[in-house]
Design a protein around this motif. Structure first.
Motif, PDB file in Angstrom:
ATOM      1  N   LEU A   1      -5.171   0.669  -5.611  1.00  0.00           N
ATOM      2  CA  LEU A   1      -4.980   0.877  -7.051  1.00  0.00           C
ATOM      3  C   LEU A   1      -6.323   1.068  -7.750  1.00  0.00           C
ATOM      4  CD1 LEU A   1      -2.203  -1.798  -7.600  1.00  0.00           C
ATOM      5  CD2 LEU A   1      -1.921   0.657  -7.977  1.00  0.00           C
ATOM      6  N   ASP A   2      -7.317   0.295  -7.341  1.00  0.00           N
ATOM      7  CA  ASP A   2      -8.663   0.465  -7.904  1.00  0.00           C
ATOM      8  C   ASP A   2      -9.246   1.818  -7.510  1.00  0.00           C
ATOM      9  OD1 ASP A   2      -8.827  -2.017  -9.195  1.00  0.00           O
ATOM     10  OD2 ASP A   2      -9.497  -3.033  -7.372  1.00  0.00           O
ATOM     11  N   TYR A   3      -9.099   2.187  -6.250  1.00  0.00           N
ATOM     12  CA  TYR A   3      -9.676   3.452  -5.756  1.00  0.00           C
ATOM     13  C   TYR A   3      -9.115   4.644  -6.524  1.00  0.00           C
ATOM     14  CZ  TYR A   3     -11.169   7.028  -2.408  1.00  0.00           C
ATOM     15  OH  TYR A   3     -11.741   8.130  -1.810  1.00  0.00           O
ATOM     16  N   PHE A   4      -7.796   4.623  -6.752  1.00  0.00           N
ATOM     17  CA  PHE A   4      -7.158   5.744  -7.434  1.00  0.00           C
ATOM     18  C   PHE A   4      -7.154   5.575  -8.960  1.00  0.00           C
ATOM     19  CE2 PHE A   4      -4.970   5.892  -3.192  1.00  0.00           C
ATOM     20  CZ  PHE A   4      -5.560   7.064  -2.768  1.00  0.00           C
ATOM     21  N   GLU A   5      -7.771   4.495  -9.431  1.00  0.00           N
ATOM     22  CA  GLU A   5      -7.937   4.239 -10.866  1.00  0.00           C
ATOM     23  C   GLU A   5      -6.596   4.226 -11.594  1.00  0.00           C
ATOM     24  OE1 GLU A   5     -10.758   7.172 -12.168  1.00  0.00           O
ATOM     25  OE2 GLU A   5     -12.460   6.069 -11.353  1.00  0.00           O
TER      26      GLU A   5
ATOM     27  N   TYR B   1      -1.543  -8.031  -1.838  1.00  0.00           N
ATOM     28  CA  TYR B   1      -1.006  -7.935  -0.485  1.00  0.00           C
ATOM     29  C   TYR B   1      -1.774  -6.866   0.278  1.00  0.00           C
ATOM     30  CZ  TYR B   1       2.100  -6.617   3.344  1.00  0.00           C
ATOM     31  OH  TYR B   1       2.608  -6.308   4.581  1.00  0.00           O
ATOM     32  N   ALA B   2      -2.380  -7.264   1.393  1.00  0.00           N
ATOM     33  CA  ALA B   2      -3.150  -6.325   2.199  1.00  0.00           C
ATOM     34  C   ALA B   2      -4.130  -5.578   1.286  1.00  0.00           C
ATOM     35  CB  ALA B   2      -2.220  -5.400   2.968  1.00  0.00           C
ATOM     36  N   CYS B   3      -4.113  -4.245   1.327  1.00  0.00           N
ATOM     37  CA  CYS B   3      -5.092  -3.468   0.550  1.00  0.00           C
ATOM     38  C   CYS B   3      -4.464  -2.846  -0.703  1.00  0.00           C
ATOM     39  CB  CYS B   3      -5.696  -2.369   1.421  1.00  0.00           C
ATOM     40  SG  CYS B   3      -4.474  -1.192   2.076  1.00  0.00           S
ATOM     41  N   THR B   4      -3.374  -3.422  -1.193  1.00  0.00           N
ATOM     42  CA  THR B   4      -2.657  -2.818  -2.321  1.00  0.00           C
ATOM     43  C   THR B   4      -3.543  -2.656  -3.546  1.00  0.00           C
ATOM     44  OG1 THR B   4      -0.582  -3.782  -1.500  1.00  0.00           O
ATOM     45  CG2 THR B   4      -0.604  -2.974  -3.760  1.00  0.00           C
ATOM     46  N   THR B   5      -4.202  -3.731  -3.969  1.00  0.00           N
ATOM     47  CA  THR B   5      -5.025  -3.624  -5.180  1.00  0.00           C
ATOM     48  C   THR B   5      -6.283  -2.794  -4.926  1.00  0.00           C
ATOM     49  OG1 THR B   5      -6.028  -5.789  -4.664  1.00  0.00           O
ATOM     50  CG2 THR B   5      -4.175  -5.754  -6.216  1.00  0.00           C
ATOM     51  N   ALA B   6      -6.783  -2.790  -3.690  1.00  0.00           N
ATOM     52  CA  ALA B   6      -7.934  -1.935  -3.370  1.00  0.00           C
ATOM     53  C   ALA B   6      -7.577  -0.465  -3.570  1.00  0.00           C
ATOM     54  CB  ALA B   6      -8.398  -2.182  -1.934  1.00  0.00           C
TER      55      ALA B   6
ATOM     56  N   PRO C   1       0.811  -1.219   0.000  1.00  0.00           N
ATOM     57  CA  PRO C   1       0.000   0.000   0.000  1.00  0.00           C
ATOM     58  C   PRO C   1       0.845   1.269   0.000  1.00  0.00           C
ATOM     59  CG  PRO C   1      -0.942  -1.623   1.495  1.00  0.00           C
ATOM     60  CD  PRO C   1       0.366  -2.196   1.039  1.00  0.00           C
ATOM     61  N   ALA C   2       1.956   1.264   0.742  1.00  0.00           N
ATOM     62  CA  ALA C   2       2.807   2.458   0.781  1.00  0.00           C
ATOM     63  C   ALA C   2       3.369   2.783  -0.596  1.00  0.00           C
ATOM     64  CB  ALA C   2       3.949   2.254   1.783  1.00  0.00           C
ATOM     65  N   HIS C   3       3.661   1.753  -1.400  1.00  0.00           N
ATOM     66  CA  HIS C   3       4.190   1.997  -2.746  1.00  0.00           C
ATOM     67  C   HIS C   3       3.127   2.630  -3.641  1.00  0.00           C
ATOM     68  CE1 HIS C   3       7.129  -1.629  -2.118  1.00  0.00           C
ATOM     69  NE2 HIS C   3       7.405  -0.604  -1.321  1.00  0.00           N
ATOM     70  N   VAL C   4       1.871   2.219  -3.455  1.00  0.00           N
ATOM     71  CA  VAL C   4       0.791   2.831  -4.239  1.00  0.00           C
ATOM     72  C   VAL C   4       0.730   4.330  -3.957  1.00  0.00           C
ATOM     73  CG1 VAL C   4      -1.685   2.875  -4.706  1.00  0.00           C
ATOM     74  CG2 VAL C   4      -0.541   0.690  -4.279  1.00  0.00           C
TER      75      VAL C   4
END
Length: 367
Positions: free
Chosen positions: A44-48, A37-42, A10-13
């Motif tokens: 990425l989806d949120y920020f499109e 991993y954790a909320c990483t893809t969530a 998530p921090a990398h996102v």
């Protein structure tokens, strides 16, 4: 141009989300390679953000054996996606970025900080064309290593890019003047966390009970190990993309994890870190302690008492607000810097003189 970005946590996102937006806005093609991993893809989806998944990483105690078993499949997926995309420059922080750049004969830019362990550095450093890190980073990674005044969190918490979402208190269900604390418990499942221990179960319970005497307590438990049924606390259950808005409004953050302590401090929220068994000396924490924006503790009782003192002091919020404003004024807007580095294909020599002036050669500084 085509820019490939690795965002494994998530921090990398957060580190790259404004960079990706800016680059896409200027007509470049960007692809983010990530893992579940954790909320990483969530996030990425949120920020499109445009992404593809190359593998997974559980939030249990991630073993070296399991990592080795899964590595082959992840490498094959990365190779396929990197070849298909054909990047002009690759951004990341470890061996995956180094591998993708080597495979596609593309310049590699690593954005690193003062994490413990030597694995990421040893594997990726020989393949990096440009290494960027905060000036407080203690390692010297050679002639390609440049530093900037700030933290990796300045990519999304610098005053020029961070904007509060005002309704966050409504979403949390707290009144405009109601003090609340966020308590973050680390899963300690990353490869560099092997063997580390944070808060013990009884310390977690005691901390929540004591903090609740002064503030509403929200708990974020990365490992999903806690049971709050008989504790005076609530789960932090907003979308993970809103965590910085919540931290900016909080009266206190207490954690046994590093990134959120850095983030809270840069937002002007008192930030307390419990080191547990982690004896690595992080340059970032040392600097934030020097600026009186964060504090670390080896001893749980001392951490608890200091946390309670901060919550009981009516002047805490105003002191931290002033300290934060004074401190962040001279920090680099890292998103802006990374956009310039991407457009230069990772070549420091191609940067404008104004951008180059914000960087210092680590090797030259140590001569």
């Amino acid at each position: 141009m085509r820019i490939l970005v690795f965002a494994n946590t998530p921090a990398h996102v957060h580190l790259y989300r404004h960079v990706v937006d800016r680059l896409q806005g200027e007509g470049h093609d960007v692809l983010v390679l990530t893992r579940e991993y954790a909320c990483t893809t969530a996030l990425l989806d949120y920020f499109e953000l445009p992404y593809r998944v190359y593998g997974g990483h559980g939030t249990d105690r991630y073993s070296k054996l399991r990592f080795a078993r899964e590595l082959g499949g992840q490498i094959r997926t990365i190779a396929r996606e990197a070849r298909r995309f054909g990047p002009d420059v690759v951004f990341g922080r470890g061996p995956y970025a180094a591998f993708a750049g080597t495979l596609t004969r593309t310049p590699v830019v690593l954005v690193l900080d003062d994490e413990p362990g030597d694995f990421n550095y040893a594997v990726s450093r020989p393949f990096a064309d440009c290494i960027l890190s905060p000036a407080v980073t203690r390692r010297n990674l050679g002639d390609a290593h440049y530093t900037f005044e700030g933290f990796k969190e300045c990519a999304y918490l610098h005053p020029a890019v961070f904007e509060r979402d005002e309704p966050v208190r409504d979403l949390l269900g707290v009144d405009p003047d109601e003090p609340f604390a966020i308590v973050r418990f680390n899963a300690l499942d990353a490869l560099h966390d092997t063997g580390l221990e944070g808060f013990e179960p009884e310390q977690r319970r005691d901390l929540i009970q004591r903090l609740s005497e002064h503030a509403t307590v929200f708990v974020s438990d990365e490992g999903n190990d806690m049971d709050l049924e008989d504790l005076p606390a609530q789960w932090y259950d907003l979308h993970p993309a809103l965590i910085h808005d919540a931290m900016a409004e909080a009266s206190l953050l207490v954690a046994d994890t590093g990134t959120m302590v850095n983030e809270a401090a840069l937002l002007g929220t008192p930030a307390i870190r419990y080191r547990g068994t982690d004896d690595h000396e992080y340059g970032e924490f040392v600097e934030l302690e020097r600026a009186d924006l964060a504090k670390q503790f080896d001893d749980y009782d001392s951490l608890r008492e200091h946390s309670l003192e901060l919550l009981a002091d009516d002047g805490t919020a105003e002191r931290w607000r002033r300290r934060r404003e004074e401190y962040v004024a001279d920090l680099v807007n890292l998103s802006e810097l990374l956009v310039d580095v991407a457009e230069s294909r990772g070549s420091i020599d191609r940067l404008s003189s104004s951008t180059r002036s914000s960087l210092q050669s680590k090797a030259a500084l140590n001569q």
